[in-house]
Motif scaffolding. Structure first.
Motif: not given
Ligand code: ASP
Ligand code: MG
Length: 421
Positions: A239-246, A300-304
């Motif tokens: 649940d609660n996936t996040v899009k990787l913008d870049q 790259d490291a902003l979001i696990p």
């Protein structure tokens, strides 16, 4: 020139094909190469056709081909209201040739036969899409990837001859853009030097987009998908996936290596070599930003990111004489494993044992036990999940392992890999 890749889901019915034309109209006046996959689940169906042919099962063969004809005819019927369109005749000719195959000999080379038949899915979809775009007033032509992408003779997994492919694309494909804005070609397929059709491996259409981009020095590649971009986890499990913008090319390669399935793993390297950006965008929301994959690794490291591989089996080998596991054993274990084409997802050693993790579906447990029983005692543990976390911290690890038994854990600076039950 831009490269657009549309997968099977983006051309799964007439409405989807109409949607592709709408997306193309957002790029009016621009030069576009469209790489398209077979419609919907056509490739799976064609695989069944090959099986029926190899078993000489006429009843099943006929039923499967009838299904495929009906599926494509229904789409055509909704896209083109009059049957005089040339595309009907083209489709009929392709299916007629397929039906005739039943009474022709089926050679011992299964992979060769597979490629000659399964490739027609992409031929059909590209013929239909090109005709529809023309019908809608776009200056579009159909281009035959079986005359452009050159491979070796490894049927079902063709290896690209980059030099030859580049010159074929430069000579036979690129010049046409002085006359038309849009060329529609097939993903997934190529040809041998003798002109036989090859395929590049299941889900290989992304890779085709990468090949065309590399060989034409395209300005960008866009993979149009049914998700808003690359997500930090598979929404099926999370649940609660996040899009990787870049993210960077390097990060995208890492994620696909660990099993993220958004982009075919071979696609990124050719783009990275020529610094061609790759966009992953939603065909349902085409003006949204999606994900951009490019050189810059700042974000790259902003979001696990989380990658789950279910149905894993962990084998542990100990020597039967209780000696330490040393380099000789390791080399012996690897050479035995390579004999059965084992694909290892993770490994770990201690003084007395050596463990490897593999996909349960890709291995025959009895075969492994049999292969090692002369020198090793082998234990195995099934029903495990491998969780890979890129850019982890302890809180993310705790969250995904809550209420689970941790069997094994490995950490590097960027990546945590945890096997749980
Ligand atoms: N149609 C092929 C497959 O389903 C290639 C692709 O879709 O990328 O594997
Ligand atoms: Mg497909």
């Amino acid at each position: 020139m831009k490269i657009f890749k549309f997968g099977g889901a983006s051309v799964k019915d007439a409405a989807a094909v109409q949607n592709v034309a709408e997306i193309v109209s957002l790029y009016d006046g621009q030069k576009i190469t469209i790489v398209v996959s077979a419609m919907g689940k056509t490739t799976n169906k064609l695989e069944e056709v090959v099986t029926a042919l190899s078993q000489k099962d006429r009843k099943n063969f006929t039923a499967l081909v009838d299904d495929l004809v009906l599926f494509h005819e229904t789409i055509l019927g909704e896209l083109f209201h009059e049957r005089h369109f040339a595309v009907y005749a083209e489709m009929e000719a392709i299916f007629e040739a397929l039906r005739l195959r039943f009474d022709q000999s089926f050679s011992d080379n299964y992979s060769f036969e597979y490629d000659q038949i399964v490739s027609i899915g992409e031929v059909l979809s590209s013929v239909i899409l090109a005709a529809y775009l023309r019908e809608k007033g776009f200056p579009a032509v159909w281009a035959d990837a079986r005359k452009l992408i050159r491979t070796d003779h490894l049927y079902q997994e063709g290896n690209v001859d980059w030099n030859k492919t580049e010159s074929l694309i430069q000579e036979r494909f690129l010049p046409l853009f002085s006359e038309v804005n849009i060329q529609v070609t097939q993903g997934f397929i190529g040809h041998t030097p003798e002109g036989f059709t090859t395929t590049l491996g299941r889900e290989g259409s992304d890779y085709t987009a990468g090949i065309f981009a590399y060989c034409t020095n395209a300005e960008s590649v866009t993979i149009w998908k049914d998700v808003p971009g690359m997500l930090n986890a598979d929404p099926k499990y999370f649940d609660n996936t996040v899009k990787l913008d870049q993210i960077s090319f390097k990060e995208a390669i890492e994620l696909s290596y660990y099993g993220a399935s958004v982009i075919h793993p071979k696609t990124i390297k050719p783009l990275q070599n020529k610094d061609i950006p790759l966009y992953v965008k939603s065909f349902l929301d085409p003006t949204a930003s999606g994900t951009i994959i490019q050189k810059n690794s700042e974000n790259d490291a902003l979001i696990p990111s989380f990658i789950f591989k279910n149905d894993q089996v962990l084998f542990s080998f100990t020597t039967t004489n209780f000696s330490f596991i040393v380099e000789e054993n390791l080399s012996d274990i690897f050479s035995r494993l390579s004999k059965i084409n084992a694909k290892i997802n993770l490994m770990q050693n201690s003084a007395l044992d050596f463990s490897i993790l593999m996909d349960r579906s890709k291995i025959n447990i009895d075969q492994v036990l049999e292969l090692f029983k002369d020198t090793y005692s082998v234990k195995f543990n099934e029903g495990l999940t491998l969780i890979t976390i890129r850019h982890y911290d302890q809180a993310t690890i705790d969250r995904v392992t809550e209420n689970k038994e941790i069997i094994l854990e490995q950490k590097t600076r960027q990546t945590a890999r945890i096997v749980v039950k």
